[in-house]
Design a protein around this motif. Structure first.
Motif, mmCIF file in Angstrom:
data_model
loop_
_atom_site.group_PDB
_atom_site.id
_atom_site.type_symbol
_atom_site.label_atom_id
_atom_site.label_comp_id
_atom_site.label_asym_id
_atom_site.label_seq_id
_atom_site.Cartn_x
_atom_site.Cartn_y
_atom_site.Cartn_z
ATOM 1 N N MET A 1 -65.016 25.125 28.900
ATOM 2 C CA MET A 1 -64.116 25.694 30.324
ATOM 3 C C MET A 1 -62.858 25.871 29.594
ATOM 4 S SD MET A 1 -64.158 25.570 34.323
ATOM 5 C CE MET A 1 -64.203 23.888 34.616
ATOM 6 N N PRO A 2 -62.339 27.348 29.870
ATOM 7 C CA PRO A 2 -60.901 27.346 29.387
ATOM 8 C C PRO A 2 -59.886 26.434 30.532
ATOM 9 C CG PRO A 2 -61.688 29.389 30.912
ATOM 10 C CD PRO A 2 -62.828 28.534 30.456
ATOM 11 N N LYS A 3 -58.824 26.184 29.893
ATOM 12 C CA LYS A 3 -58.064 25.494 30.937
ATOM 13 C C LYS A 3 -56.675 25.790 30.149
ATOM 14 C CE LYS A 3 -57.727 20.950 30.827
ATOM 15 N NZ LYS A 3 -57.863 19.576 31.198
ATOM 16 N N TRP A 4 -55.505 26.073 31.338
ATOM 17 C CA TRP A 4 -54.132 26.179 30.897
ATOM 18 C C TRP A 4 -53.260 24.998 31.963
ATOM 19 C CZ3 TRP A 4 -57.434 30.375 32.033
ATOM 20 C CH2 TRP A 4 -57.242 31.649 30.963
ATOM 21 N N LYS A 5 -52.396 24.709 30.994
ATOM 22 C CA LYS A 5 -51.392 23.691 31.924
ATOM 23 C C LYS A 5 -50.093 24.166 31.742
ATOM 24 C CE LYS A 5 -50.455 18.825 31.499
ATOM 25 N NZ LYS A 5 -50.672 17.469 30.859
ATOM 26 N N LEU A 6 -49.439 24.052 32.652
ATOM 27 C CA LEU A 6 -47.865 24.461 32.661
ATOM 28 C C LEU A 6 -47.169 22.982 33.116
ATOM 29 C CD1 LEU A 6 -47.482 27.733 34.743
ATOM 30 C CD2 LEU A 6 -48.288 27.344 32.301
ATOM 31 N N VAL A 7 -46.005 22.866 32.249
ATOM 32 C CA VAL A 7 -45.210 21.675 32.675
ATOM 33 C C VAL A 7 -43.774 22.391 32.930
ATOM 34 C CG1 VAL A 7 -44.303 19.579 32.057
ATOM 35 C CG2 VAL A 7 -46.594 20.204 31.292
ATOM 36 N N THR A 8 -43.015 21.984 33.900
ATOM 37 C CA THR A 8 -41.802 22.556 34.151
ATOM 38 C C THR A 8 -40.951 21.110 34.526
ATOM 39 O OG1 THR A 8 -40.088 24.242 34.742
ATOM 40 C CG2 THR A 8 -41.918 23.382 36.055
ATOM 41 N N GLU A 9 -39.526 21.051 33.948
ATOM 42 C CA GLU A 9 -38.678 19.886 34.587
ATOM 43 C C GLU A 9 -37.535 20.743 34.953
ATOM 44 O OE1 GLU A 9 -40.013 16.172 31.860
ATOM 45 O OE2 GLU A 9 -38.210 17.327 31.194
ATOM 46 N N PHE A 10 -36.991 20.046 36.163
ATOM 47 C CA PHE A 10 -35.592 20.407 36.448
ATOM 48 C C PHE A 10 -34.692 19.436 37.121
ATOM 49 C CE2 PHE A 10 -38.845 21.737 39.703
ATOM 50 C CZ PHE A 10 -38.180 21.079 40.902
ATOM 51 N N SER A 11 -33.810 19.508 37.397
ATOM 52 C CA SER A 11 -33.131 18.467 38.234
ATOM 53 C C SER A 11 -32.192 19.149 39.432
ATOM 54 C CB SER A 11 -31.898 17.736 37.288
ATOM 55 O OG SER A 11 -31.081 18.757 37.050
ATOM 56 N N PHE A 12 -31.984 18.024 40.498
ATOM 57 C CA PHE A 12 -31.036 18.742 41.572
ATOM 58 C C PHE A 12 -30.373 17.326 41.852
ATOM 59 C CE2 PHE A 12 -35.251 17.125 43.572
ATOM 60 C CZ PHE A 12 -34.654 16.390 44.653
ATOM 61 N N ASP A 13 -29.139 17.576 42.503
ATOM 62 C CA ASP A 13 -28.296 16.468 43.079
ATOM 63 C C ASP A 13 -28.265 16.394 44.413
ATOM 64 O OD1 ASP A 13 -26.804 16.021 40.316
ATOM 65 O OD2 ASP A 13 -26.193 17.869 40.462
ATOM 66 N N SER A 14 -28.417 15.339 45.043
ATOM 67 C CA SER A 14 -28.541 14.938 46.231
ATOM 68 C C SER A 14 -28.253 13.618 46.892
ATOM 69 C CB SER A 14 -29.922 15.498 47.065
ATOM 70 O OG SER A 14 -30.004 17.013 47.238
ATOM 71 N N ALA A 15 -27.909 13.408 48.136
ATOM 72 C CA ALA A 15 -27.795 11.939 48.692
ATOM 73 C C ALA A 15 -28.943 11.702 49.422
ATOM 74 C CB ALA A 15 -26.394 12.122 49.491
ATOM 75 N N HIS A 16 -29.050 10.436 49.613
ATOM 76 C CA HIS A 16 -30.247 9.741 50.453
ATOM 77 C C HIS A 16 -29.752 8.268 50.719
ATOM 78 C CE1 HIS A 16 -33.080 7.251 47.792
ATOM 79 N NE2 HIS A 16 -31.989 7.257 47.339
ATOM 80 N N TYR A 17 -30.504 7.811 51.627
ATOM 81 C CA TYR A 17 -30.610 6.250 51.622
ATOM 82 C C TYR A 17 -31.984 6.001 52.232
ATOM 83 C CZ TYR A 17 -30.081 7.870 56.543
ATOM 84 O OH TYR A 17 -30.262 8.646 57.888
ATOM 85 N N ILE A 18 -32.289 4.768 52.229
ATOM 86 C CA ILE A 18 -33.788 4.250 52.349
ATOM 87 C C ILE A 18 -33.341 3.530 53.668
ATOM 88 C CG2 ILE A 18 -35.751 2.959 51.775
ATOM 89 C CD1 ILE A 18 -35.187 5.070 49.859
ATOM 90 N N LYS A 19 -34.269 3.930 54.807
ATOM 91 C CA LYS A 19 -34.023 3.311 56.042
ATOM 92 C C LYS A 19 -34.751 1.817 56.106
ATOM 93 C CE LYS A 19 -36.767 5.002 58.821
ATOM 94 N NZ LYS A 19 -37.821 5.744 59.699
ATOM 95 N N ASP A 20 -33.808 1.449 56.701
ATOM 96 C CA ASP A 20 -33.992 -0.346 56.834
ATOM 97 C C ASP A 20 -34.060 -1.074 55.728
ATOM 98 O OD1 ASP A 20 -33.968 0.031 59.726
ATOM 99 O OD2 ASP A 20 -36.123 0.616 59.683
ATOM 100 N N TYR A 21 -33.529 -0.635 54.316
ATOM 101 C CA TYR A 21 -33.500 -1.288 53.379
ATOM 102 C C TYR A 21 -32.352 -2.415 53.341
ATOM 103 C CZ TYR A 21 -34.016 -2.020 48.327
ATOM 104 O OH TYR A 21 -34.095 -2.641 47.012
ATOM 105 N N ASP A 22 -32.850 -3.590 52.847
ATOM 106 C CA ASP A 22 -31.888 -4.515 52.882
ATOM 107 C C ASP A 22 -31.435 -4.685 51.479
ATOM 108 O OD1 ASP A 22 -30.623 -7.098 53.570
ATOM 109 O OD2 ASP A 22 -32.113 -8.466 53.092
ATOM 110 N N GLY A 23 -30.316 -3.796 51.224
ATOM 111 C CA GLY A 23 -29.710 -3.987 50.100
ATOM 112 C C GLY A 23 -28.866 -2.411 49.697
#
Ligand code: ZN
Length: 129
Positions: A1-23
């Motif tokens: 069976m034929p098969k194609w695979k694509l791979v792409t990488e990219f980045s983005f800049d963002s803020a976050h916090y983990i809710k209720d994380y002790d640290g």
């Protein structure tokens, strides 16, 4: 069976916090997130931008999250405010969120895998078979 695979990488800049994380991860902070998306298919399809069946998926489609948040992506936002509340902003669940949102943009027979990195040496990968 034929098969194609694509791979792409990219980045983005963002803020976050983990809710209720002790640290420090519980406080608002930022990352340059790296994203790696893999898609596989055994037949080619048209895309949102090309009417001919010549692609597994359009790279522009796969890279939606790289766009500025005002254009529908995840760049320069507070992830906690942009992602639906059922997703926590761990790398695991950001990968799941990007997977779910990318899956909606692909034809159903395309196999998808999404990996997200917050720091140079750690990755979280998500797929759903
Ligand atoms: Zn973090």
């Amino acid at each position: 069976m034929p098969k194609w695979k694509l791979v792409t990488e990219f980045s983005f800049d963002s803020a976050h916090y983990i809710k209720d994380y002790d640290g420090p991860c519980g406080r608002m902070h930022g990352h340059t997130y790296k994203v790696r998306i893999e898609v596989q298919a055994s037949k080619l399809s048209a895309s949102q931008y090309c009417p001919h069946p010549v692609m597994v998926a359009d790279f522009r489609t796969l890279r939606w999250a790289k766009q500025d948040v005002t254009k529908g992506g995840l760049d320069h936002c507070v992830l906690n405010e942009v992602m639906p509340p059922e997703y926590e902003t761990t790398a695991e669940m950001i990968a799941q969120y990007i997977y779910d949102e990318t899956k909606k943009r692909l034809t159903s027979d395309v196999k998808l895998k999404v990996a997200v990195s917050e720091t140079p040496n750690s990755w979280a990968e998500y797929e759903d078979d």
